[in-house]
Write a protein that holds these residues in place. Structure first.
Motif, PDB file in Angstrom:
ATOM      1  N   LEU A 100      -2.124   2.828  29.894  1.00 24.86           N
ATOM      2  CA  LEU A 100      -2.184   4.207  30.399  1.00 24.86           C
ATOM      3  C   LEU A 100      -0.807   4.865  30.308  1.00 24.86           C
ATOM      4  CD1 LEU A 100      -3.560   6.600  31.666  1.00 24.86           C
ATOM      5  CD2 LEU A 100      -3.392   5.483  33.903  1.00 24.86           C
ATOM      6  N   SER A 101       0.265   4.086  30.561  1.00 23.84           N
ATOM      7  CA  SER A 101       1.630   4.645  30.457  1.00 23.84           C
ATOM      8  C   SER A 101       1.934   5.060  29.021  1.00 23.84           C
ATOM      9  CB  SER A 101       2.659   3.597  30.908  1.00 23.84           C
ATOM     10  OG  SER A 101       2.363   3.140  32.198  1.00 23.84           O
ATOM     11  N   ILE A 102       1.544   4.216  28.053  1.00 29.17           N
ATOM     12  CA  ILE A 102       1.770   4.550  26.635  1.00 29.17           C
ATOM     13  C   ILE A 102       0.976   5.820  26.292  1.00 29.17           C
ATOM     14  CG2 ILE A 102       1.464   3.766  24.234  1.00 29.17           C
ATOM     15  CD1 ILE A 102       1.630   0.852  25.352  1.00 29.17           C
ATOM     16  N   LYS A 103      -0.284   5.874  26.752  1.00 21.85           N
ATOM     17  CA  LYS A 103      -1.145   7.051  26.497  1.00 21.85           C
ATOM     18  C   LYS A 103      -0.520   8.310  27.103  1.00 21.85           C
ATOM     19  CE  LYS A 103      -5.580   8.990  27.670  1.00 21.85           C
ATOM     20  NZ  LYS A 103      -4.933  10.239  28.134  1.00 21.85           N
ATOM     21  N   ALA A 104      -0.057   8.194  28.355  1.00 21.01           N
ATOM     22  CA  ALA A 104       0.557   9.353  29.024  1.00 21.01           C
ATOM     23  C   ALA A 104       1.828   9.790  28.293  1.00 21.01           C
ATOM     24  CB  ALA A 104       0.873   8.988  30.472  1.00 21.01           C
ATOM     25  N   PHE A 105       2.650   8.828  27.843  1.00 15.93           N
ATOM     26  CA  PHE A 105       3.885   9.167  27.118  1.00 15.93           C
ATOM     27  C   PHE A 105       3.566   9.943  25.836  1.00 15.93           C
ATOM     28  CE2 PHE A 105       8.027   9.033  25.368  1.00 15.93           C
ATOM     29  CZ  PHE A 105       7.885   8.712  24.016  1.00 15.93           C
ATOM     30  N   LEU A 106       2.596   9.432  25.057  1.00 12.58           N
ATOM     31  CA  LEU A 106       2.237  10.111  23.804  1.00 12.58           C
ATOM     32  C   LEU A 106       1.663  11.503  24.089  1.00 12.58           C
ATOM     33  CD1 LEU A 106       0.564   7.130  21.859  1.00 12.58           C
ATOM     34  CD2 LEU A 106       2.903   8.009  21.637  1.00 12.58           C
ATOM     35  N   GLY A 107       0.831  11.616  25.156  1.00 11.01           N
ATOM     36  CA  GLY A 107       0.246  12.910  25.519  1.00 11.01           C
ATOM     37  C   GLY A 107       1.318  13.889  25.984  1.00 11.01           C
ATOM     38  N   LEU A 108       2.263  13.379  26.781  1.00 11.39           N
ATOM     39  CA  LEU A 108       3.353  14.246  27.268  1.00 11.39           C
ATOM     40  C   LEU A 108       4.254  14.692  26.119  1.00 11.39           C
ATOM     41  CD1 LEU A 108       4.189  12.321  30.572  1.00 11.39           C
ATOM     42  CD2 LEU A 108       3.247  14.632  30.391  1.00 11.39           C
ATOM     43  N   TRP A 109       4.439  13.808  25.126  1.00 12.64           N
ATOM     44  CA  TRP A 109       5.244  14.174  23.945  1.00 12.64           C
ATOM     45  C   TRP A 109       4.583  15.358  23.229  1.00 12.64           C
ATOM     46  CZ3 TRP A 109       6.635  10.248  19.445  1.00 12.64           C
ATOM     47  CH2 TRP A 109       7.478  10.870  18.532  1.00 12.64           C
ATOM     48  N   LEU A 110       3.252  15.261  23.030  1.00 12.17           N
ATOM     49  CA  LEU A 110       2.518  16.368  22.396  1.00 12.17           C
ATOM     50  C   LEU A 110       2.628  17.641  23.244  1.00 12.17           C
ATOM     51  CD1 LEU A 110      -0.754  14.599  21.147  1.00 12.17           C
ATOM     52  CD2 LEU A 110       1.164  15.446  19.758  1.00 12.17           C
ATOM     53  N   GLY A 111       2.521  17.460  24.570  1.00 15.12           N
ATOM     54  CA  GLY A 111       2.620  18.620  25.463  1.00 15.12           C
ATOM     55  C   GLY A 111       3.994  19.276  25.359  1.00 15.12           C
TER      56      GLY A 111
END
Ligand code: HEM
Length: 149
Positions: A100-111
């Motif tokens: 979930l942390s990896i997913k959140a990091f990638l999502g936040l990068w896109l954001g």
């Protein structure tokens, strides 16, 4: 200790935000799939001038919706993250928390890229083409399911 009705309210709020998260990533991810899989093929049948004109006829509407869908995905994702992440055990994060942390990091990068581009006119420094967010969205969707294994 949460009272019953507070738990119910939280469950309703969580389900509502989770649904908003799914719809917003559906719009954002959906555009990237259409762009990469279909719009990029227009130049095979249209000449350069027609391709630019046809793409712009679509993008003027995309710019009004997709960047905001990304921001809703990030905001709703942050809410879900803080509600679902859980305590980190003394021995460290479990596999759900790591994925979930990896997913959140990638999502936040896109954001972060999206907000920079939309509000500050700062274009991405690296990976400027849509193939990059497309690949990240595919990885994020896989992580969102693998994290429950
Ligand atoms: C554009 C980027 C994003 C995409 C494409 C995306 C995609 C998804 C998908 C497909 C799910 C699974 C839905 C389900 O199976 O029910 C999900 C769930 C989730 N996402 Fe995202 N997400 C993105 C950004 C974020 C961000 C930035 C965060 C946190 C900072 C986040 C946090 C979560 C959480 C916590 C869940 C689990 C919800 C649950 O299962 O109850 N997401 N996301």
């Amino acid at each position: 200790m949460l009272k019953f009705y507070q738990k119910k309210e939280l469950a309703i709020a969580y389900t509502l935000i989770h649904t908003i998260h799914i719809f917003s990533v559906f719009i954002y991810g959906g555009f990237l799939f259409v762009d990469i899989l279909f719009l990029s093929k227009m130049s095979q049948t249209l000449n350069e001038k027609e391709t630019v004109k046809a793409k712009e006829a679509i993008m003027i509407h995309v710019r009004k919706v997709v960047p905001y869908a990304l921001m809703v995905a990030v905001a709703s994702g942050l809410f879900l993250l803080f509600k679902i992440f859980g305590e980190i055990a003394p021995e460290g994060m479990n596999s759900f928390q790591v994925l979930l942390s990896i997913k959140a990091f990638l999502g936040l990068w896109l954001g972060f890229r999206g907000i920079n581009q939309k509000f500050f006119g700062i274009n991405p420094w690296i990976f400027k083409k849509h193939i990059f967010p497309f690949i990240l969205v595919v990885i994020i969707i896989l992580l969102s399911q693998l994290m429950y294994i």
